[in-house]
Design an enzyme around this catalytic site. Structure first.
Site, PDB file in Angstrom:
ATOM      1  N   ARG A  19     -28.455 -19.374 -15.026  1.00  0.00           N
ATOM      2  CA  ARG A  19     -29.710 -20.201 -16.059  1.00  0.00           C
ATOM      3  C   ARG A  19     -30.520 -21.552 -14.660  1.00  0.00           C
ATOM      4  O   ARG A  19     -30.365 -21.011 -13.990  1.00  0.00           O
ATOM      5  CB  ARG A  19     -27.944 -20.605 -16.066  1.00  0.00           C
ATOM      6  CG  ARG A  19     -26.940 -20.140 -17.283  1.00  0.00           C
ATOM      7  CD  ARG A  19     -26.096 -20.945 -17.233  1.00  0.00           C
ATOM      8  NE  ARG A  19     -24.655 -20.828 -16.321  1.00  0.00           N
ATOM      9  CZ  ARG A  19     -24.858 -22.304 -15.426  1.00  0.00           C
ATOM     10  NH1 ARG A  19     -26.053 -23.429 -15.593  1.00  0.00           N
ATOM     11  NH2 ARG A  19     -23.775 -22.216 -14.574  1.00  0.00           N
ATOM     12  N   TYR A  75     -31.901 -14.203 -19.578  1.00  0.00           N
ATOM     13  CA  TYR A  75     -30.656 -13.929 -19.154  1.00  0.00           C
ATOM     14  C   TYR A  75     -29.668 -15.169 -19.857  1.00  0.00           C
ATOM     15  O   TYR A  75     -29.877 -15.739 -20.660  1.00  0.00           O
ATOM     16  CB  TYR A  75     -30.810 -14.976 -18.158  1.00  0.00           C
ATOM     17  CG  TYR A  75     -29.818 -14.998 -17.247  1.00  0.00           C
ATOM     18  CD1 TYR A  75     -28.729 -13.744 -16.560  1.00  0.00           C
ATOM     19  CD2 TYR A  75     -29.107 -16.245 -17.007  1.00  0.00           C
ATOM     20  CE1 TYR A  75     -27.869 -14.154 -15.984  1.00  0.00           C
ATOM     21  CE2 TYR A  75     -28.140 -16.526 -16.482  1.00  0.00           C
ATOM     22  CZ  TYR A  75     -27.702 -15.798 -16.078  1.00  0.00           C
ATOM     23  OH  TYR A  75     -26.010 -15.309 -15.451  1.00  0.00           O
ATOM     24  N   GLY A 114     -27.081 -16.899 -19.901  1.00  0.00           N
ATOM     25  CA  GLY A 114     -26.639 -18.485 -20.413  1.00  0.00           C
ATOM     26  C   GLY A 114     -28.219 -18.535 -21.029  1.00  0.00           C
ATOM     27  O   GLY A 114     -27.364 -19.906 -21.898  1.00  0.00           O
ATOM     28  N   LYS A 132     -23.013 -20.568 -23.600  1.00  0.00           N
ATOM     29  CA  LYS A 132     -22.980 -21.856 -23.078  1.00  0.00           C
ATOM     30  C   LYS A 132     -24.080 -22.529 -24.262  1.00  0.00           C
ATOM     31  O   LYS A 132     -23.201 -23.945 -24.392  1.00  0.00           O
ATOM     32  CB  LYS A 132     -23.632 -21.738 -21.867  1.00  0.00           C
ATOM     33  CG  LYS A 132     -23.441 -20.742 -20.736  1.00  0.00           C
ATOM     34  CD  LYS A 132     -21.997 -21.113 -20.254  1.00  0.00           C
ATOM     35  CE  LYS A 132     -21.706 -20.321 -19.425  1.00  0.00           C
ATOM     36  NZ  LYS A 132     -19.463 -20.847 -19.248  1.00  0.00           N
ATOM     37  N   HIS A 148     -15.264 -25.386 -20.458  1.00  0.00           N
ATOM     38  CA  HIS A 148     -15.917 -24.522 -19.638  1.00  0.00           C
ATOM     39  C   HIS A 148     -14.373 -24.100 -19.056  1.00  0.00           C
ATOM     40  O   HIS A 148     -14.102 -24.083 -17.572  1.00  0.00           O
ATOM     41  CB  HIS A 148     -16.593 -24.766 -18.643  1.00  0.00           C
ATOM     42  CG  HIS A 148     -16.755 -23.795 -17.851  1.00  0.00           C
ATOM     43  ND1 HIS A 148     -18.062 -24.585 -16.594  1.00  0.00           N
ATOM     44  CD2 HIS A 148     -17.757 -22.280 -18.055  1.00  0.00           C
ATOM     45  CE1 HIS A 148     -18.395 -22.837 -15.601  1.00  0.00           C
ATOM     46  NE2 HIS A 148     -18.554 -22.254 -17.435  1.00  0.00           N
ATOM     47  N   SER A 173     -18.892 -22.479 -12.656  1.00  0.00           N
ATOM     48  CA  SER A 173     -19.590 -21.125 -12.318  1.00  0.00           C
ATOM     49  C   SER A 173     -18.891 -19.885 -11.016  1.00  0.00           C
ATOM     50  O   SER A 173     -19.210 -20.793 -10.355  1.00  0.00           O
ATOM     51  CB  SER A 173     -21.000 -21.072 -12.871  1.00  0.00           C
ATOM     52  OG  SER A 173     -20.672 -21.421 -14.658  1.00  0.00           O
ATOM     53  N   CYS A 189     -16.458 -18.940  -9.406  1.00  0.00           N
ATOM     54  CA  CYS A 189     -15.674 -19.545  -8.464  1.00  0.00           C
ATOM     55  C   CYS A 189     -14.089 -19.227  -9.350  1.00  0.00           C
ATOM     56  O   CYS A 189     -13.127 -19.549  -8.674  1.00  0.00           O
ATOM     57  CB  CYS A 189     -15.584 -21.148  -8.630  1.00  0.00           C
ATOM     58  SG  CYS A 189     -16.428 -22.403  -8.454  1.00  0.00           S
ATOM     59  N   LYS A 244     -12.695 -17.572 -11.957  1.00  0.00           N
ATOM     60  CA  LYS A 244     -12.219 -17.860 -13.642  1.00  0.00           C
ATOM     61  C   LYS A 244     -11.741 -16.195 -14.090  1.00  0.00           C
ATOM     62  O   LYS A 244     -10.986 -15.889 -14.451  1.00  0.00           O
ATOM     63  CB  LYS A 244     -13.208 -18.665 -14.656  1.00  0.00           C
ATOM     64  CG  LYS A 244     -13.367 -19.971 -14.648  1.00  0.00           C
ATOM     65  CD  LYS A 244     -13.301 -20.726 -15.882  1.00  0.00           C
ATOM     66  CE  LYS A 244     -14.886 -20.190 -16.099  1.00  0.00           C
ATOM     67  NZ  LYS A 244     -15.467 -20.849 -14.855  1.00  0.00           N
ATOM     68  N   ASN A 248     -11.433 -13.678 -12.506  1.00  0.00           N
ATOM     69  CA  ASN A 248     -10.175 -13.117 -11.443  1.00  0.00           C
ATOM     70  C   ASN A 248      -8.724 -13.914 -12.257  1.00  0.00           C
ATOM     71  O   ASN A 248      -8.247 -13.433 -12.161  1.00  0.00           O
ATOM     72  CB  ASN A 248     -10.057 -13.080 -10.238  1.00  0.00           C
ATOM     73  CG  ASN A 248     -11.593 -12.143  -9.486  1.00  0.00           C
ATOM     74  OD1 ASN A 248     -12.210 -11.807 -10.445  1.00  0.00           O
ATOM     75  ND2 ASN A 248     -12.326 -12.513  -8.523  1.00  0.00           N
ATOM     76  N   ASP A 274     -13.497 -17.961 -19.837  1.00  0.00           N
ATOM     77  CA  ASP A 274     -15.240 -18.791 -19.569  1.00  0.00           C
ATOM     78  C   ASP A 274     -14.923 -20.306 -20.700  1.00  0.00           C
ATOM     79  O   ASP A 274     -15.091 -20.974 -20.203  1.00  0.00           O
ATOM     80  CB  ASP A 274     -16.291 -17.987 -19.544  1.00  0.00           C
ATOM     81  CG  ASP A 274     -17.703 -19.331 -18.937  1.00  0.00           C
ATOM     82  OD1 ASP A 274     -17.517 -18.809 -18.003  1.00  0.00           O
ATOM     83  OD2 ASP A 274     -18.631 -18.995 -19.368  1.00  0.00           O
ATOM     84  N   ARG A 306     -24.431  -9.387 -14.081  1.00  0.00           N
ATOM     85  CA  ARG A 306     -23.243  -9.527 -14.470  1.00  0.00           C
ATOM     86  C   ARG A 306     -22.578  -8.122 -15.050  1.00  0.00           C
ATOM     87  O   ARG A 306     -23.393  -6.832 -15.104  1.00  0.00           O
ATOM     88  CB  ARG A 306     -24.178  -9.988 -15.526  1.00  0.00           C
ATOM     89  CG  ARG A 306     -24.364 -11.880 -15.418  1.00  0.00           C
ATOM     90  CD  ARG A 306     -22.819 -12.525 -14.916  1.00  0.00           C
ATOM     91  NE  ARG A 306     -23.114 -14.031 -14.276  1.00  0.00           N
ATOM     92  CZ  ARG A 306     -22.655 -14.884 -14.400  1.00  0.00           C
ATOM     93  NH1 ARG A 306     -21.174 -14.710 -15.943  1.00  0.00           N
ATOM     94  NH2 ARG A 306     -22.774 -16.460 -14.311  1.00  0.00           N
TER      95      ARG A 306
HETATM   96  C1  OXD Z   1     -21.489 -19.510 -16.257  1.00  0.00           C
HETATM   97  C2  OXD Z   1     -21.208 -17.813 -16.971  1.00  0.00           C
HETATM   98  O1  OXD Z   1     -22.948 -19.376 -15.657  1.00  0.00           O
HETATM   99  O2  OXD Z   1     -20.217 -18.163 -16.965  1.00  0.00           O
HETATM  100  O3  OXD Z   1     -20.371 -20.287 -16.100  1.00  0.00           O
HETATM  101  O4  OXD Z   1     -21.856 -17.438 -17.315  1.00  0.00           O
HETATM  102 MN    MN Z   2     -18.979 -19.641 -16.983  1.00  0.00          MN
END
Ligand code: OXD
Ligand code: MN
Length: 593
Positions: free
Chosen positions: A70, A198, A200, A207, A227, A249, A251, A253, A255, A278, A366
């Site tokens: 992004r 890309y 996002g 987003k 989010h 992002s 971190c 989520k 998992n 997400d 991704r």
């Molecule tokens: C982000 C995503 O960048 O979920 O937060 O792709």
């Molecule tokens: Mn995200």
């Protein structure tokens, strides 16, 4: 084809007149359409087939090397009044923004097909869902939208019924970073994005719609677009409680949303159900609780670090019918990224991989996959009413200071905890990695309006008749003096979630501190975990001096929003700063409830 909705036909015609595509294709969302697009992209080289034996129906896309994340510095909120976008956003005047981007759109689809993608964010029959139409010239976007949203004929039927939809215009343009803009016009429910393919920036349902425009719509209509992942935790008595958790992002989520219970928990009968990884849309129900849906239908997850140890559920869903972007390849054409066994031979740009020359997969590479392929997928993800949320969890990537978990005293304190969230930056956006920045509610890149108004909106839910979730803060990323993580994380995070749900049920103990309520060591179930006592104490320690400095910095952050910042939040910050100052003079525990 066209639609029964004149406004939609007119918009498609206007866009076609501006962009001059060779063909127009209205997406019906069928399998045949998906397959035909894949065939076309295999022929053009936009997709590469992966090993059909190990990964049937899986494909690799390599994006332009300058287009891998992004681009927050090129992302704008275009409101008539600059203050409505707030200091948390880049702002452009709407008339100037339209003129600038329309000049780039002029003729940009010559030689290409214009795809019209009607989509629904949320279950098709849900009153909490909202619809949009994305126009794009990227077949990669179409197949990703097919996995990530409910798109095609059924979404179009709902749009025709409602007559209202978010308009999203996207073109890869020339993929030139100097001709790249991601513009949002919340007052017009419109998005215009050019120059990037890309995720996002280009999959506009995610987003751009579900968060930036969604947060604006949510404020007007009285709900929250966040989010956050949504996960259901089933206890051995067979009761499932749902948590919504906001992390910046990359971190973890995904998992956490797909967590595998540690051995003792699994044996005792604990289960984890994934609703979303997400985005979470939450609306007050007639019962005063917040009811949540995941507006998405798939996952666009960060590949590196996804492994049998960190997220076996994700690995299991990725061996068929998935699209990979910017991962590396093994000799037998399997997707590869850091964290997986095996050896890469081609890096994310398709070059021969030289071991020791840096990551083979792009750090923000991704996977895109339908949510239903996840072994822990919850059928409640399709429930039109959503699921009731018991707890909201905020978290960031903090090496120092912030304890493993604490509970906010009440909703107002919880809103401050979310507003004050800080995290070290990751590869999900361009720019330096590992720098601490405030990322309120993990929405810094995604809130479509002034954060001060957003905090006021959050505070407004605290009203008679509401039965609001409790709010918590977690930090899985605390490090010791040796630079190693203090908490094992991943499946063991369920131990923290169990305490959180126990607090919601009133069955778990805690110690009150100025920053919130923390578990005492005996309040956490650590059976089967080899965690030295000193490490646990470090994880649950409240460093008063450090927090005094933190609260000073939080005060400065809130003040930076000026007069729009709600008084209640400033008072809350001052209340806690005063409690901390008292503790520094007389360091005594405040006692247990
Ligand atoms: C982000 C995503 O960048 O979920 O937060 O792709
Ligand atoms: Mn995200």
């Amino acid at each position: 084809m066209s639609s029964k909705l004149e406004a939609l036909n007119r918009w498609v015609e206007d866009v076609a007149r501006l962009t001059r595509p060779d063909h127009i294709h209205w997406c019906d969302g069928s399998e045949a359409e998906y397959d035909a697009l894949v065939e076309r992209m295999l022929a053009s080289g936009d997709l590469i087939e992966l090993n059909p034996r190990t990964h049937p129906n899986c494909f690799l896309h390599r994006s332009h090397p300058s287009d891998v994340a992004r681009v927050e510095h090129l992302t704008f909120i275009c409101t008539r009044n600059r203050d409505d976008a707030g200091p948390n956003n880049h702002w452009m005047d709407p008339a100037e923004a339209h003129a600038k981007i329309d000049a780039l759109f002029a003729g940009c689809m010559q030689g290409r097909t214009l795809y019209v993608i009607p989509y629904c964010m949320g279950p098709l029959d849900s009153p909490l869902a909202r619809c949009g139409v994305e126009i794009t010239d990227s077949p990669y976007v179409v197949v990703n939208m097919a996995l990530m949203t409910r798109m095609g004929a059924r979404a179009l039927a709902r749009i025709e019924r409602e007559g209202k939809f978010v308009k999203g215009l996207h073109s890869i343009g020339e993929l030139d970073p100097h001709k790249r803009y991601i513009l949002h016009f919340p007052e017009e429910l419109t998005i215009k994005s050019i120059g990037s393919g890309y995720g996002g920036n280009a999959l506009l349902g995610k987003k751009c719609h579900a968060l930036r425009i969604g947060s604006w719509q949510a404020r007007q209509e009285g709900w929250l677009a966040e989010h956050m992942l949504i996960v259901g935790i089933e206890n051995p008595r067979g009761e499932t409680h749902y948590l919504a958790a906001a992390f910046p992002s990359a971190c973890g989520k995904t998992n956490l949303a797909m967590l595998i219970p540690p051995e003792g928990y699994a044996q005792a009968g604990w289960k984890v159900w994934t609703i979303g990884d997400d985005i979470c849309w939450m609306t007050p129900g007639a019962d005063g609780r917040l009811w949540a849906i995941n507006p998405e239908a798939g996952y666009f997850g960060v590949a590196p670090g996804t492994s049998a140890k960190t997220n076996p559920n994700a690995l299991a869903m990725l061996n068929h019918d998935a699209i990979f972007t910017n991962v590396a390849l093994t000799a037998d054409h399997q997707p590869w990224w850091e964290g997986l066994p095996g050896v890469p031979v081609k890096d994310w740009q398709g070059r021969d991989y030289v071991p020791g020359s840096g990551p083979a997969a792009h750090p923000n590479s991704r996977f895109t996959v339908s949510a239903r392929q996840c072994p822990s997928w919850s059928p409640r993800a399709e429930d039109p009413q959503g699921v009731p949320i018991s707890a909201i969890v905020f978290g960031g990537r903090r090496e120092h200071l912030v304890p493993l978990v604490f509970e906010a005293r009440d909703w107002r304190h919880g809103v401050l905890v979310g507003a004050a969230m800080g995290s070290e930056t990751t590869a999900a956006a361009t720019g330096a990695v590992g720098v601490l920045r405030r990322d309120s509610m993990a929405m810094k890149p995604f809130c479509g309006y002034n954060f001060a108004d957003y905090f006021a909106h959050w505070l407004s839910f605290d009203r008679p008749g509401m039965r609001l979730p409790k709010i918590f803060h977690v930090n899985w990323f605390r490090k010791g003096a040796d630079g190693k993580f203090l908490w094992p994380g991943f499946g063991d995070n369920l131990r923290v979630l169990e305490w959180i749900l126990g607090r919601c049920a009133g069955s778990e103990g805690a110690e009150e501190t100025p920053i919130g309520n923390l578990p005492r060591p005996q309040d956490l179930n650590l059976a089967g975990l080899d965690l030295p006592r000193s490490q646990l104490e470090a994880l649950l320690h409240v460093d008063i001096e450090g927090w005094i400095a933190e609260y000073e910095s939080i005060g400065e952050y809130l003040a930076s929003f000026g007069a729009r910042m709600p008084r209640a939040l400033l008072e809350e910050q001052q209340r806690i700063a005063a409690l901390l100052a008292e503790q520094e003079i007389e360091p005594q525990p405040l006692g247990t409830p």
